[in-house]
Design a protein around this motif. Sequence first.
Motif, PDB file in Angstrom:
ATOM      1  N   PHE A  60      32.826 -27.737  39.263  1.00 19.99           N
ATOM      2  CA  PHE A  60      33.555 -26.604  38.698  1.00 19.99           C
ATOM      3  C   PHE A  60      33.909 -25.549  39.746  1.00 19.99           C
ATOM      4  O   PHE A  60      34.861 -24.797  39.564  1.00 19.99           O
ATOM      5  N   SER A  61      33.158 -25.474  40.816  1.00 23.65           N
ATOM      6  CA  SER A  61      33.506 -24.511  41.863  1.00 23.65           C
ATOM      7  C   SER A  61      34.832 -24.878  42.518  1.00 23.65           C
ATOM      8  O   SER A  61      35.640 -24.001  42.850  1.00 23.65           O
ATOM      9  N   ILE A  62      35.093 -26.162  42.668  1.00 29.35           N
ATOM     10  CA  ILE A  62      36.366 -26.615  43.236  1.00 29.35           C
ATOM     11  C   ILE A  62      37.498 -26.355  42.259  1.00 29.35           C
ATOM     12  O   ILE A  62      38.575 -25.873  42.627  1.00 29.35           O
ATOM     13  N   VAL A  63      37.265 -26.674  40.990  1.00 23.40           N
ATOM     14  CA  VAL A  63      38.297 -26.480  39.968  1.00 23.40           C
ATOM     15  C   VAL A  63      38.667 -25.006  39.846  1.00 23.40           C
ATOM     16  O   VAL A  63      39.849 -24.647  39.744  1.00 23.40           O
ATOM     17  N   LYS A  64      37.674 -24.124  39.880  1.00 22.52           N
ATOM     18  CA  LYS A  64      37.945 -22.684  39.776  1.00 22.52           C
ATOM     19  C   LYS A  64      38.785 -22.178  40.944  1.00 22.52           C
ATOM     20  O   LYS A  64      39.644 -21.310  40.774  1.00 22.52           O
ATOM     21  N   SER A  65      38.553 -22.712  42.128  1.00 22.03           N
ATOM     22  CA  SER A  65      39.317 -22.260  43.295  1.00 22.03           C
ATOM     23  C   SER A  65      40.769 -22.719  43.231  1.00 22.03           C
ATOM     24  O   SER A  65      41.662 -22.048  43.738  1.00 22.03           O
ATOM     25  N   LEU A  66      41.017 -23.857  42.588  1.00 21.76           N
ATOM     26  CA  LEU A  66      42.379 -24.381  42.463  1.00 21.76           C
ATOM     27  C   LEU A  66      43.129 -23.792  41.268  1.00 21.76           C
ATOM     28  O   LEU A  66      44.365 -23.739  41.266  1.00 21.76           O
ATOM     29  N   ALA A  67      42.401 -23.355  40.255  1.00 18.24           N
ATOM     30  CA  ALA A  67      42.994 -22.988  38.964  1.00 18.24           C
ATOM     31  C   ALA A  67      44.130 -21.972  39.031  1.00 18.24           C
ATOM     32  O   ALA A  67      45.201 -22.206  38.444  1.00 18.24           O
ATOM     33  N   PRO A  68      43.980 -20.831  39.716  1.00 17.63           N
ATOM     34  CA  PRO A  68      45.081 -19.847  39.708  1.00 17.63           C
ATOM     35  C   PRO A  68      46.392 -20.427  40.242  1.00 17.63           C
ATOM     36  O   PRO A  68      47.460 -20.200  39.666  1.00 17.63           O
ATOM     37  N   GLY A  69      46.300 -21.168  41.325  1.00 13.27           N
ATOM     38  CA  GLY A  69      47.507 -21.733  41.922  1.00 13.27           C
ATOM     39  C   GLY A  69      48.159 -22.790  41.059  1.00 13.27           C
ATOM     40  O   GLY A  69      49.380 -22.786  40.867  1.00 13.27           O
ATOM     41  N   VAL A  70      47.356 -23.722  40.505  1.00 19.37           N
ATOM     42  CA  VAL A  70      47.949 -24.827  39.745  1.00 19.37           C
ATOM     43  C   VAL A  70      48.572 -24.338  38.446  1.00 19.37           C
ATOM     44  O   VAL A  70      49.592 -24.890  37.992  1.00 19.37           O
ATOM     45  N   GLY A  91      44.123 -20.023  50.991  1.00 15.95           N
ATOM     46  CA  GLY A  91      44.661 -21.352  51.291  1.00 15.95           C
ATOM     47  C   GLY A  91      44.558 -22.289  50.111  1.00 15.95           C
ATOM     48  O   GLY A  91      45.475 -23.072  49.832  1.00 15.95           O
ATOM     49  N   THR A  92      43.442 -22.226  49.390  1.00 11.84           N
ATOM     50  CA  THR A  92      43.252 -23.091  48.226  1.00 11.84           C
ATOM     51  C   THR A  92      44.211 -22.720  47.101  1.00 11.84           C
ATOM     52  O   THR A  92      44.779 -23.594  46.438  1.00 11.84           O
ATOM     53  N   ILE A  93      44.415 -21.418  46.864  1.00 12.96           N
ATOM     54  CA  ILE A  93      45.342 -20.973  45.823  1.00 12.96           C
ATOM     55  C   ILE A  93      46.768 -21.403  46.156  1.00 12.96           C
ATOM     56  O   ILE A  93      47.504 -21.896  45.287  1.00 12.96           O
ATOM     57  N   CYS A  94      47.162 -21.244  47.413  1.00  8.99           N
ATOM     58  CA  CYS A  94      48.512 -21.651  47.827  1.00  8.99           C
ATOM     59  C   CYS A  94      48.690 -23.160  47.684  1.00  8.99           C
ATOM     60  O   CYS A  94      49.733 -23.634  47.213  1.00  8.99           O
ATOM     61  N   SER A  95      47.666 -23.905  48.082  1.00 11.67           N
ATOM     62  CA  SER A  95      47.731 -25.361  47.933  1.00 11.67           C
ATOM     63  C   SER A  95      47.844 -25.745  46.465  1.00 11.67           C
ATOM     64  O   SER A  95      48.622 -26.638  46.094  1.00 11.67           O
ATOM     65  N   GLY A  96      47.062 -25.064  45.616  1.00 16.52           N
ATOM     66  CA  GLY A  96      47.145 -25.323  44.181  1.00 16.52           C
ATOM     67  C   GLY A  96      48.516 -24.996  43.624  1.00 16.52           C
ATOM     68  O   GLY A  96      49.020 -25.701  42.741  1.00 16.52           O
ATOM     69  N   GLY A  97      49.151 -23.943  44.144  1.00 21.51           N
ATOM     70  CA  GLY A  97      50.498 -23.588  43.694  1.00 21.51           C
ATOM     71  C   GLY A  97      51.512 -24.664  44.009  1.00 21.51           C
ATOM     72  O   GLY A  97      52.360 -25.005  43.177  1.00 21.51           O
ATOM     73  N   VAL A  98      51.435 -25.201  45.221  1.00 21.37           N
ATOM     74  CA  VAL A  98      52.345 -26.291  45.610  1.00 21.37           C
ATOM     75  C   VAL A  98      52.112 -27.514  44.732  1.00 21.37           C
ATOM     76  O   VAL A  98      53.059 -28.145  44.237  1.00 21.37           O
ATOM     77  N   ILE A  99      50.846 -27.858  44.521  1.00 16.70           N
ATOM     78  CA  ILE A  99      50.512 -28.996  43.656  1.00 16.70           C
ATOM     79  C   ILE A  99      51.058 -28.778  42.252  1.00 16.70           C
ATOM     80  O   ILE A  99      51.619 -29.687  41.629  1.00 16.70           O
ATOM     81  N   GLY A 100      50.912 -27.547  41.729  1.00 20.81           N
ATOM     82  CA  GLY A 100      51.384 -27.247  40.378  1.00 20.81           C
ATOM     83  C   GLY A 100      52.886 -27.352  40.236  1.00 20.81           C
ATOM     84  O   GLY A 100      53.390 -27.941  39.270  1.00 20.81           O
ATOM     85  N   VAL A 101      53.638 -26.806  41.194  1.00 15.94           N
ATOM     86  CA  VAL A 101      55.099 -26.854  41.130  1.00 15.94           C
ATOM     87  C   VAL A 101      55.599 -28.285  41.184  1.00 15.94           C
ATOM     88  O   VAL A 101      56.414 -28.720  40.349  1.00 15.94           O
ATOM     89  N   VAL A 102      55.138 -29.040  42.176  1.00 12.13           N
ATOM     90  CA  VAL A 102      55.595 -30.420  42.338  1.00 12.13           C
ATOM     91  C   VAL A 102      55.211 -31.267  41.128  1.00 12.13           C
ATOM     92  O   VAL A 102      56.004 -32.072  40.627  1.00 12.13           O
ATOM     93  N   SER A 103      54.009 -31.067  40.623  1.00  9.22           N
ATOM     94  CA  SER A 103      53.525 -31.854  39.493  1.00  9.22           C
ATOM     95  C   SER A 103      54.326 -31.580  38.231  1.00  9.22           C
ATOM     96  O   SER A 103      54.739 -32.515  37.518  1.00  9.22           O
ATOM     97  N   SER A 104      54.544 -30.313  37.929  1.00  7.80           N
ATOM     98  CA  SER A 104      55.311 -29.959  36.740  1.00  7.80           C
ATOM     99  C   SER A 104      56.753 -30.432  36.846  1.00  7.80           C
ATOM    100  O   SER A 104      57.334 -30.925  35.872  1.00  7.80           O
ATOM    101  N   LEU A 105      57.322 -30.329  38.037  1.00  8.52           N
ATOM    102  CA  LEU A 105      58.705 -30.748  38.257  1.00  8.52           C
ATOM    103  C   LEU A 105      58.867 -32.254  38.084  1.00  8.52           C
ATOM    104  O   LEU A 105      59.935 -32.731  37.715  1.00  8.52           O
ATOM    105  N   ALA A 106      57.784 -33.002  38.333  1.00  8.94           N
ATOM    106  CA  ALA A 106      57.826 -34.453  38.189  1.00  8.94           C
ATOM    107  C   ALA A 106      57.211 -34.930  36.882  1.00  8.94           C
ATOM    108  O   ALA A 106      57.189 -36.120  36.593  1.00  8.94           O
TER     109      ALA A 106
END
Length: 267
Positions: free
Chosen positions: A83-93, A144-159
């Motif tokens: 859950f610590s990993i998921v929490k760090s990614l959550a805002p960005g994704v 860095g984790t939030i920004c990475s999550g943001g990129v993952i979220g945009v690409v994922s939703s777009l696809a």
Amino acid sequence: MIDNALWLFAMCLALGSVVGLLAGMLGIGGGLVVVPALVWLLPKAGIESSLVMHIALATSLASIVLTSGSSARNHFRLGNVDFSIVKSLAPGVVVGGLGGSVIAELVPTELLPKIFAVIVLMLALQMLRSMRISRQGKMPGPIGTICSGGVIGVVSSLAGIGGGSLTVPYLNWHGVEMRRAIGCASLSGAMIAIAGMLGFIVAGVGDEALPSMSIGYVYLPALFGIVMTSMVTTRYGAALVSRLPTATLKKIFAVFLLFISMKMFLG
């Protein structure tokens, strides 16, 4: 129209059984299978061609909410969710997932399938590359984790995908063991899908060309067919993860992505 909807529902029951197995085994929400399958099935069910890609993306994301959620629950029981990993990614994704649906609404309809094909090809190449290089060893800082999550979220939703095909190699590259990476990807994928689905629902409200039994761009007969079987088979995929070695999982993941990318370019 009712006959078409019933036919599509039946086809999506079979589709969902495959999606659930892949979601549990590979940590993906199944969008890499659902989107191209719906692009092929929806016109045969009488859906206008100009709406097909948007409906496929939205319905895929809606199915991922339940499929990834079910997969995450099974992985949690197996101790694969950090859950610590998921929490760090959550805002960005979450923000990225919503942003991807907005971008998809602005892109010309005829370009969306090409964008999807390119994204899948990039995912396939990225996964193959990750098999040849060593891990970086640790997760980046909060920004860095939030920004990475943001990129993952945009690409994922777009696809129209849950992001597991991006999140799993990203986490594994940063030193997260493969099974935990898959478990975390399942939970973060559900978050991406919720944000993206809501964006597509809002974007489709008021479009009179949409078929009946739609909520925004989400087409309910396809959605129900997919989730009814995927939520059952995902437990078998999650159980299989614990029995396969990491190297085998990576090979399955890479081959799967290559196959989908080739089918999209040829189809």
